[in-house]
Scaffold this motif. Structure first.
Motif, PDB file in Angstrom:
ATOM      1  N   MET A   1       0.848  -1.198   0.000  1.00 17.79           N
ATOM      2  CA  MET A   1       0.000   0.000   0.000  1.00 17.79           C
ATOM      3  C   MET A   1       0.884   1.248   0.000  1.00 17.79           C
ATOM      4  O   MET A   1       1.833   1.347   0.776  1.00 17.79           O
ATOM      5  CB  MET A   1      -0.912   0.000   1.226  1.00 17.79           C
ATOM      6  N   VAL A   2       0.585   2.191  -0.875  1.00 14.02           N
ATOM      7  CA  VAL A   2       1.342   3.431  -0.969  1.00 14.02           C
ATOM      8  C   VAL A   2       0.698   4.477  -0.060  1.00 14.02           C
ATOM      9  O   VAL A   2      -0.489   4.786  -0.194  1.00 14.02           O
ATOM     10  CB  VAL A   2       1.380   3.943  -2.416  1.00 14.02           C
ATOM     11  N   GLU A   3       1.483   5.029   0.868  1.00 15.82           N
ATOM     12  CA  GLU A   3       0.984   6.044   1.785  1.00 15.82           C
ATOM     13  C   GLU A   3       1.400   7.425   1.299  1.00 15.82           C
ATOM     14  O   GLU A   3       2.591   7.689   1.102  1.00 15.82           O
ATOM     15  CB  GLU A   3       1.533   5.819   3.198  1.00 15.82           C
ATOM     16  N   LEU A   4       0.443   8.306   1.105  1.00 18.77           N
ATOM     17  CA  LEU A   4       0.739   9.690   0.753  1.00 18.77           C
ATOM     18  C   LEU A   4       0.914  10.500   2.025  1.00 18.77           C
ATOM     19  O   LEU A   4       0.132  10.369   2.975  1.00 18.77           O
ATOM     20  CB  LEU A   4      -0.384  10.272  -0.101  1.00 18.77           C
ATOM     21  N   LYS A   5       1.923  11.349   2.048  1.00 18.87           N
ATOM     22  CA  LYS A   5       2.227  12.132   3.238  1.00 18.87           C
ATOM     23  C   LYS A   5       1.587  13.513   3.162  1.00 18.87           C
ATOM     24  O   LYS A   5       1.411  14.085   2.085  1.00 18.87           O
ATOM     25  CB  LYS A   5       3.742  12.304   3.404  1.00 18.87           C
ATOM     26  N   THR A   6       1.264  14.053   4.324  1.00 18.13           N
ATOM     27  CA  THR A   6       0.740  15.404   4.401  1.00 18.13           C
ATOM     28  C   THR A   6       1.894  16.395   4.286  1.00 18.13           C
ATOM     29  O   THR A   6       3.066  16.041   4.488  1.00 18.13           O
ATOM     30  CB  THR A   6       0.029  15.639   5.743  1.00 18.13           C
ATOM     31  N   PRO A   7       1.601  17.664   3.973  1.00 19.11           N
ATOM     32  CA  PRO A   7       2.673  18.663   3.944  1.00 19.11           C
ATOM     33  C   PRO A   7       3.441  18.737   5.260  1.00 19.11           C
ATOM     34  O   PRO A   7       4.665  18.928   5.257  1.00 19.11           O
ATOM     35  CB  PRO A   7       1.927  19.967   3.646  1.00 19.11           C
ATOM     36  N   GLU A   8       2.746  18.565   6.373  1.00 20.89           N
ATOM     37  CA  GLU A   8       3.411  18.612   7.682  1.00 20.89           C
ATOM     38  C   GLU A   8       4.365  17.429   7.852  1.00 20.89           C
ATOM     39  O   GLU A   8       5.466  17.573   8.403  1.00 20.89           O
ATOM     40  CB  GLU A   8       2.374  18.625   8.802  1.00 20.89           C
ATOM     41  N   GLU A   9       3.964  16.267   7.382  1.00 16.58           N
ATOM     42  CA  GLU A   9       4.825  15.092   7.471  1.00 16.58           C
ATOM     43  C   GLU A   9       6.042  15.221   6.558  1.00 16.58           C
ATOM     44  O   GLU A   9       7.155  14.789   6.913  1.00 16.58           O
ATOM     45  CB  GLU A   9       4.018  13.838   7.151  1.00 16.58           C
ATOM     46  N   ILE A  10       5.859  15.843   5.408  1.00 14.41           N
ATOM     47  CA  ILE A  10       6.987  16.070   4.503  1.00 14.41           C
ATOM     48  C   ILE A  10       7.995  17.019   5.139  1.00 14.41           C
ATOM     49  O   ILE A  10       9.215  16.851   4.983  1.00 14.41           O
ATOM     50  CB  ILE A  10       6.481  16.591   3.150  1.00 14.41           C
ATOM     51  N   VAL A  11       7.521  18.018   5.883  1.00 12.08           N
ATOM     52  CA  VAL A  11       8.431  18.914   6.609  1.00 12.08           C
ATOM     53  C   VAL A  11       9.276  18.118   7.601  1.00 12.08           C
ATOM     54  O   VAL A  11      10.490  18.344   7.731  1.00 12.08           O
ATOM     55  CB  VAL A  11       7.642  20.026   7.323  1.00 12.08           C
ATOM     56  N   LEU A  12       8.671  17.173   8.294  1.00  9.10           N
ATOM     57  CA  LEU A  12       9.416  16.352   9.246  1.00  9.10           C
ATOM     58  C   LEU A  12      10.434  15.465   8.530  1.00  9.10           C
ATOM     59  O   LEU A  12      11.558  15.273   9.021  1.00  9.10           O
ATOM     60  CB  LEU A  12       8.453  15.498  10.068  1.00  9.10           C
ATOM     61  N   MET A  13      10.069  14.938   7.369  1.00  9.90           N
ATOM     62  CA  MET A  13      11.025  14.158   6.591  1.00  9.90           C
ATOM     63  C   MET A  13      12.188  15.041   6.125  1.00  9.90           C
ATOM     64  O   MET A  13      13.335  14.581   6.045  1.00  9.90           O
ATOM     65  CB  MET A  13      10.339  13.500   5.403  1.00  9.90           C
ATOM     66  N   ARG A  14      11.907  16.295   5.845  1.00  6.60           N
ATOM     67  CA  ARG A  14      12.965  17.231   5.449  1.00  6.60           C
ATOM     68  C   ARG A  14      13.971  17.412   6.577  1.00  6.60           C
ATOM     69  O   ARG A  14      15.180  17.526   6.333  1.00  6.60           O
ATOM     70  CB  ARG A  14      12.346  18.575   5.067  1.00  6.60           C
ATOM     71  N   GLU A  15      13.504  17.419   7.818  1.00 11.07           N
ATOM     72  CA  GLU A  15      14.423  17.533   8.952  1.00 11.07           C
ATOM     73  C   GLU A  15      15.321  16.308   9.050  1.00 11.07           C
ATOM     74  O   GLU A  15      16.527  16.415   9.294  1.00 11.07           O
ATOM     75  CB  GLU A  15      13.633  17.739  10.247  1.00 11.07           C
ATOM     76  N   ALA A  16      14.740  15.127   8.848  1.00 14.20           N
ATOM     77  CA  ALA A  16      15.551  13.908   8.818  1.00 14.20           C
ATOM     78  C   ALA A  16      16.532  13.951   7.656  1.00 14.20           C
ATOM     79  O   ALA A  16      17.687  13.516   7.773  1.00 14.20           O
ATOM     80  CB  ALA A  16      14.652  12.678   8.720  1.00 14.20           C
ATOM     81  N   GLY A  17      16.087  14.496   6.531  1.00  9.69           N
ATOM     82  CA  GLY A  17      16.944  14.598   5.363  1.00  9.69           C
ATOM     83  C   GLY A  17      18.156  15.479   5.590  1.00  9.69           C
ATOM     84  O   GLY A  17      19.253  15.191   5.081  1.00  9.69           O
ATOM     85  N   ARG A  18      17.998  16.552   6.359  1.00  5.57           N
ATOM     86  CA  ARG A  18      19.141  17.409   6.669  1.00  5.57           C
ATOM     87  C   ARG A  18      20.186  16.646   7.475  1.00  5.57           C
ATOM     88  O   ARG A  18      21.388  16.808   7.266  1.00  5.57           O
ATOM     89  CB  ARG A  18      18.683  18.643   7.445  1.00  5.57           C
ATOM     90  N   VAL A  19      19.720  15.827   8.410  1.00  8.64           N
ATOM     91  CA  VAL A  19      20.648  15.022   9.212  1.00  8.64           C
ATOM     92  C   VAL A  19      21.460  14.103   8.298  1.00  8.64           C
ATOM     93  O   VAL A  19      22.680  13.995   8.425  1.00  8.64           O
ATOM     94  CB  VAL A  19      19.883  14.205  10.269  1.00  8.64           C
TER      95      VAL A  19
END
Length: 255
Positions: free
Chosen positions: A1-19
């Motif tokens: 199943m493919v889960e689509l993320k909310t804009p808020e969740e994408i912001v959190l993934m961006r923080e992980a991405g910076r790390v």
């Protein structure tokens, strides 16, 4: 199943991405003749730990692997394409190195990889890395709302194959979010107009792996993890985690 993320969740993934981006850059800065692949793993581990994040790779144990992965980063050298196990191996001048790592921060994940040369570079290695980075950029640009996954794979493979590079069979990108590997699989080769339709909120890791000798074949090293080019030629691997948005693709693993 493919889960689509909310804009808020994408912001959190961006923080992980910076790390992840900072961990990769620390590994690149550490790499020098005489340093070990374990040294690169240690500096990446420190960046991830200091950020309060968890290392995605450490202890990861898929069914096909003989043991849990023992490092925070995969460090692959020369003909090692991906999944290189950190070790006391010392780097030599001219080695082509790939570092791949991932992190989870506040429940959300990111994954990326870079390739570079230690010391004086063979122009053929630089061309290989440039071609791999270009393939990644084309794949990212193709990940727009309304496009298909096949468009991404086609964009990656088209110029890479025309230039005579191999694309490692059975290896490619993946969905990512709450965990490192989610649906869908993201092939590095594909047919335009085929496959899953891309929608805003889809988050995927795109990761072309090009081999200089032109072969798609591979073999596993004795450690059961490290993937080698089957013809002994050098390989490069570049990766970003991206989000499909209404405005187009957004890279989440930049510093």
């Amino acid at each position: 199943m493919v889960e689509l993320k909310t804009p808020e969740e994408i912001v959190l993934m961006r923080e992980a991405g910076r790390v992840v981006a900072h961990a990769l850059e620390a590994a690149r800065e550490t790499a020098a003749p005489g340093r070990t692949t374990a040294d690169l793993d240690r500096v990446a581990a420190k960046v991830i730990a200091d950020a309060g994040a968890d290392a995605l790779f450490l202890g990861y144990h898929p069914a096909w692997a003989p043991m849990p992965f023992p490092g925070v980063a995969c460090v692959s050298v020369n003909d090692e394409i991906v999944h290189g196990v950190p070790s006391p191996r010392r780097l030599d001048d001219g080695d082509l190195v790939t570092v791949d790592c991932g992190a989870r921060l506040r429940g959300w994940s990111a994954d990326a990889a870079i390739s570079f040369v230690v010391g004086e570079a063979d122009p053929s290695d630089l061309a290989l890395i440039e071609a791999t980075e270009a393939a990644l950029a084309r794949g990212i640009a193709a990940a727009r709302p309304g496009a298909r996954l096949g468009d991404v794979g086609h964009a990656i493979a088209r110029d890479a194959r025309a230039a005579g590079y191999g694309l490692t069979a059975d290896h490619g990108g993946h969905g990512i979010g709450r965990t490192m590997h989610e649906a869908p699989d993201v092939s590095n080769d594909g047919r335009s107009g085929r496959g899953l339709k891309l929608r805003p909120g889809l988050t995927i890791a795109i990761e072309p792996m090009l081999a200089r000798g032109g072969s798609d074949g591979y073999a596993h090293a004795d450690d059961g993890w490290t993937v080698l080019s089957d013809d002994g030629t050098r390989a490069a691997h570049c990766e970003h985690t991206i989000a499909v948005t209404d405005d187009g693709p957004v890279v989440l693993t930049l510093p």
